[in-house]
Design a protein around this motif. Structure first.
Motif, mmCIF file in Angstrom:
data_model
loop_
_atom_site.group_PDB
_atom_site.id
_atom_site.type_symbol
_atom_site.label_atom_id
_atom_site.label_comp_id
_atom_site.label_asym_id
_atom_site.label_seq_id
_atom_site.Cartn_x
_atom_site.Cartn_y
_atom_site.Cartn_z
ATOM 1 N N LEU A 99 0.946 -1.158 0.121
ATOM 2 C CA LEU A 99 0.054 0.229 -0.037
ATOM 3 C C LEU A 99 0.945 1.275 0.077
ATOM 4 O O LEU A 99 0.723 2.166 -0.717
ATOM 5 C CB LEU A 99 -1.028 -0.024 1.404
ATOM 6 C CG LEU A 99 -2.037 1.293 1.524
ATOM 7 C CD1 LEU A 99 -2.963 1.116 0.262
ATOM 8 C CD2 LEU A 99 -2.716 0.941 2.838
ATOM 9 N N LYS A 100 1.900 1.287 0.803
ATOM 10 C CA LYS A 100 2.681 2.370 0.870
ATOM 11 C C LYS A 100 3.688 2.553 -0.398
ATOM 12 O O LYS A 100 3.858 3.677 -0.733
ATOM 13 C CB LYS A 100 3.585 2.260 2.009
ATOM 14 C CG LYS A 100 2.956 2.489 3.345
ATOM 15 C CD LYS A 100 3.865 2.236 4.734
ATOM 16 C CE LYS A 100 3.193 2.461 6.101
ATOM 17 N NZ LYS A 100 3.744 2.181 7.044
ATOM 18 N N ALA A 101 3.809 1.515 -1.032
ATOM 19 C CA ALA A 101 4.682 1.463 -2.279
ATOM 20 C C ALA A 101 3.956 1.632 -3.388
ATOM 21 O O ALA A 101 4.554 1.713 -4.599
ATOM 22 C CB ALA A 101 5.682 0.174 -2.209
ATOM 23 N N ARG A 102 2.674 1.749 -3.281
ATOM 24 C CA ARG A 102 1.822 1.863 -4.405
ATOM 25 C C ARG A 102 1.830 0.726 -5.268
ATOM 26 O O ARG A 102 1.886 0.880 -6.725
ATOM 27 C CB ARG A 102 1.846 3.236 -4.908
ATOM 28 C CG ARG A 102 1.693 4.427 -3.795
ATOM 29 C CD ARG A 102 1.482 5.699 -4.760
ATOM 30 N NE ARG A 102 1.507 6.995 -4.006
ATOM 31 C CZ ARG A 102 0.314 7.398 -3.274
ATOM 32 N NH1 ARG A 102 -0.712 6.730 -3.571
ATOM 33 N NH2 ARG A 102 0.657 8.437 -2.614
ATOM 34 N N PHE A 139 -0.528 -4.283 -7.796
ATOM 35 C CA PHE A 139 -0.708 -5.765 -8.008
ATOM 36 C C PHE A 139 -0.567 -6.388 -6.906
ATOM 37 O O PHE A 139 -1.734 -7.495 -6.518
ATOM 38 C CB PHE A 139 0.181 -6.182 -9.094
ATOM 39 C CG PHE A 139 0.162 -7.887 -9.253
ATOM 40 C CD1 PHE A 139 -0.662 -8.372 -9.929
ATOM 41 C CD2 PHE A 139 1.348 -8.713 -8.478
ATOM 42 C CE1 PHE A 139 -0.635 -9.840 -10.313
ATOM 43 C CE2 PHE A 139 1.300 -9.989 -8.751
ATOM 44 C CZ PHE A 139 0.397 -10.305 -9.559
ATOM 45 N N ALA A 140 0.476 -6.293 -6.158
ATOM 46 C CA ALA A 140 0.624 -6.879 -4.575
ATOM 47 C C ALA A 140 -0.531 -6.682 -3.822
ATOM 48 O O ALA A 140 -0.898 -7.540 -2.994
ATOM 49 C CB ALA A 140 2.030 -6.626 -4.210
ATOM 50 N N LEU A 141 -0.959 -5.539 -3.884
ATOM 51 C CA LEU A 141 -1.685 -5.097 -2.794
ATOM 52 C C LEU A 141 -3.095 -5.882 -3.135
ATOM 53 O O LEU A 141 -3.872 -6.305 -2.159
ATOM 54 C CB LEU A 141 -2.083 -3.567 -2.827
ATOM 55 C CG LEU A 141 -3.103 -2.851 -2.160
ATOM 56 C CD1 LEU A 141 -2.770 -3.206 -0.645
ATOM 57 C CD2 LEU A 141 -3.205 -1.298 -2.364
ATOM 58 N N GLY A 142 -3.593 -5.938 -4.541
ATOM 59 C CA GLY A 142 -4.721 -6.425 -4.708
ATOM 60 C C GLY A 142 -4.634 -7.840 -4.405
ATOM 61 O O GLY A 142 -5.749 -8.741 -3.744
ATOM 62 N N ALA A 168 -0.430 -16.515 -8.470
ATOM 63 C CA ALA A 168 -0.229 -17.745 -8.066
ATOM 64 C C ALA A 168 1.221 -17.667 -7.625
ATOM 65 O O ALA A 168 1.553 -18.152 -6.370
ATOM 66 C CB ALA A 168 -0.478 -18.910 -8.952
ATOM 67 N N ASP A 169 1.933 -17.175 -8.291
ATOM 68 C CA ASP A 169 3.466 -17.231 -7.875
ATOM 69 C C ASP A 169 3.665 -16.191 -6.544
ATOM 70 O O ASP A 169 4.604 -16.592 -5.937
ATOM 71 C CB ASP A 169 4.402 -16.721 -9.108
ATOM 72 C CG ASP A 169 4.327 -17.515 -10.349
ATOM 73 O OD1 ASP A 169 4.114 -18.640 -10.280
ATOM 74 O OD2 ASP A 169 4.539 -17.204 -11.473
ATOM 75 N N LEU A 170 2.975 -15.332 -6.573
ATOM 76 C CA LEU A 170 3.170 -14.228 -5.467
ATOM 77 C C LEU A 170 2.725 -15.092 -4.108
ATOM 78 O O LEU A 170 3.442 -14.882 -3.364
ATOM 79 C CB LEU A 170 2.479 -13.024 -5.564
ATOM 80 C CG LEU A 170 2.466 -12.077 -4.492
ATOM 81 C CD1 LEU A 170 3.796 -11.647 -4.120
ATOM 82 C CD2 LEU A 170 1.497 -10.875 -4.559
ATOM 83 N N ILE A 171 1.583 -15.701 -4.202
ATOM 84 C CA ILE A 171 1.176 -16.427 -3.063
ATOM 85 C C ILE A 171 1.887 -17.477 -2.544
ATOM 86 O O ILE A 171 2.220 -17.762 -1.325
ATOM 87 C CB ILE A 171 -0.274 -16.886 -3.524
ATOM 88 C CG1 ILE A 171 -1.209 -15.697 -3.665
ATOM 89 C CG2 ILE A 171 -0.814 -17.705 -2.166
ATOM 90 C CD1 ILE A 171 -2.698 -16.310 -4.233
#
Length: 155
Positions: free
Chosen positions: A15-18, A21-24, A85-88
């Motif tokens: 969130l801080k880094a805007r 993709f990661a936030l969602g 999926a890769d992020l998770i």
């Protein structure tokens, strides 16, 4: 730090880094964990293993969606699902290698004293418990196939 704490901390950082993709993605995953906590008659706090089981389910959903999107010609959506999926997966323990799974299956068969496919349920239970104890992750379908092959005569 527990998995849910890591997810929440990383969501705040995204969130801080805007980093939209990661936030969602992290919001969706945390939402799935919270929904699982509220599932059933009484709300409960999930253990770290239960949170990881939710994450495994989320990865599986996204991999299946990516396959469906790719088959339908929507490659951009398939790529997005695969990236999620890769992020998770970064929040899950490392998957066991094929050699480790083979060793795990052999030890489970010896432990249970299995002699035929009729003993497959007991072997699967022992193998899953051993995989969890080792801190690794194993795909249920792959494990099932290896157990079946090991218990089938002539293989």
């Amino acid at each position: 730090m527990s998995t849910i704490e890591r997810l929440t901390s990383d969501m705040t950082a995204a969130l801080k880094a805007r980093d939209h993709f990661a936030l969602g993605t992290l919001r969706q995953v945390i939402g799935a964990v919270r929904a699982e906590e509220k599932a059933g008659k009484v709300a409960r706090e999930l253990t770290d293993e239960q949170v990881q089981a939710v994450l495994v389910g989320e990865v599986k959903k996204r991999r299946e969606s990516a396959t469906i999107y790719a088959g339908a010609g929507a490659q951009d959506r398939a790529d997005n699902e695969s990236a999620e999926a890769d992020l998770i997966e970064t929040y899950l323990p490392a998957a066991l290698s094929d050699a480790d799974v083979d060793d795990l299956v052999a030890r489970a068969i010896a432990e249970v004293g299995a002699t035929s496919v009729k003993d497959m349920g007991q072997v699967m239970k022992a193998a899953n418990a051993a995989a969890a104890a080792s801190g690794g992750r194993v795909d249920g379908k792959a494990l099932s196939a290896k157990v079946r092959a090991a218990l089938t005569p002539g293989t």
